[in-house]
Design a protein around this motif. Structure first.
Motif, PDB file in Angstrom:
ATOM      1  N   LYS A  90      14.162  18.489  20.428  1.00  0.00           N
ATOM      2  CA  LYS A  90      13.725  19.561  19.342  1.00  0.00           C
ATOM      3  C   LYS A  90      13.109  20.420  19.974  1.00  0.00           C
ATOM      4  O   LYS A  90      12.813  21.671  19.449  1.00  0.00           O
ATOM      5  N   ALA A  91      12.290  20.208  21.180  1.00  0.00           N
ATOM      6  CA  ALA A  91      11.382  21.066  22.019  1.00  0.00           C
ATOM      7  C   ALA A  91      12.274  21.960  22.971  1.00  0.00           C
ATOM      8  O   ALA A  91      11.621  22.619  23.642  1.00  0.00           O
ATOM      9  N   ASN A  92      13.638  21.831  22.749  1.00  0.00           N
ATOM     10  CA  ASN A  92      14.379  22.601  23.669  1.00  0.00           C
ATOM     11  C   ASN A  92      14.424  22.270  25.133  1.00  0.00           C
ATOM     12  O   ASN A  92      14.564  23.099  25.829  1.00  0.00           O
ATOM     13  N   HIS A  93      14.165  21.202  25.328  1.00  0.00           N
ATOM     14  CA  HIS A  93      14.286  20.686  26.739  1.00  0.00           C
ATOM     15  C   HIS A  93      15.448  20.432  27.257  1.00  0.00           C
ATOM     16  O   HIS A  93      16.297  19.748  26.580  1.00  0.00           O
ATOM     17  N   GLU A  94      15.859  20.713  28.647  1.00  0.00           N
ATOM     18  CA  GLU A  94      16.703  20.262  29.176  1.00  0.00           C
ATOM     19  C   GLU A  94      16.791  18.815  29.641  1.00  0.00           C
ATOM     20  O   GLU A  94      15.548  18.753  30.475  1.00  0.00           O
ATOM     21  N   ILE A  95      17.454  17.905  29.310  1.00  0.00           N
ATOM     22  CA  ILE A  95      17.194  16.521  29.765  1.00  0.00           C
ATOM     23  C   ILE A  95      18.137  15.998  30.691  1.00  0.00           C
ATOM     24  O   ILE A  95      19.324  16.301  30.629  1.00  0.00           O
TER      25      ILE A  95
END
Length: 196
Positions: free
Chosen positions: A29-34
């Motif tokens: 949701k925070a637009n992080h690449e995981i």
């Protein structure tokens, strides 16, 4: 932002797995690449072999998996560990990850003056530990001495020169109500939805 998650729990029905799910949801949701390093699924070997130790001393890893993990850490903006506390400390696989992957010339180097360490992961903004245990917090703190804080935060990452170190500890997991466990998960997802 690129967030590397180092996850260690062999049972998919564990509370740690529920934590992994909500942390991942929040980060998305925070637009992080995981980038998930699932140590159990990927069958990471925690044992340091003679060849590993020779490579460690020479600052040149020999195990392809260890080399791959090291390269992925170099790209991390944030690093999150998720694991249970067993017998008051991290599981053997997490300890093996520290021993084998958090190596000189990858994560830290020795100071040129010969005293102290310097951090090498230049993009890394924060390190967060998320743990579960069944002991009450006060017992773990007063009787055991907060070993995770001493070992991972102080002895490992602070010694290497990293800052912005956080520890989220969920205690008495088996004895609290289901409502409390759900509340913890909801709060955790919100926390990582706002993660920067």
């Amino acid at each position: 932002m690129r967030t590397v998650i180092v996850y260690n729990h062999p049972f998919e029905g564990s509370y740690c797995n529920a934590i992994l799910s909500v942390v991942t949801n929040g980060l998305r949701k925070a637009n992080h690449e995981i980038d998930l390093m699932h140590l159990d699924r990927e069958e990471f070997n925690p044992r340091m072999s003679a060849e590993d130790l020779t490579g460690f001393v020479a600052h040149q890893a020999v195990d392809p998996q260890v080399i791959d993990y090291g390269k992925r850490l170099e790209k991390a903006d944030h690093l999150i560990f998720i694991f249970p506390i067993w017998w008051d400390i991290m599981p053997a696989t997490t300890k093996g990850f520290i021993d084998r992957v958090l190596a000189p010339a990858v994560v830290y180097d020795h100071h040129p003056r010969g005293f102290g360490l310097i951090p090498l992961l230049k993009n890394l903004k924060s390190i967060t530990l998320i743990t579960t245990m069944n002991k009450p917090k006060v017992m773990y703190s007063l009787l055991i001495g907060n070993l995770i804080q001493k070992v991972m935060l102080r002895s490992v990452f602070k010694t290497m020169g990293y800052k912005n170190l956080n520890w989220i500890s969920y205690n008495r997991v088996k004895s609290v109500t289901q409502e409390k466990r759900v509340k913890w998960l909801n709060n955790l997802e919100k926390r990582f939805t706002d993660f920067k």
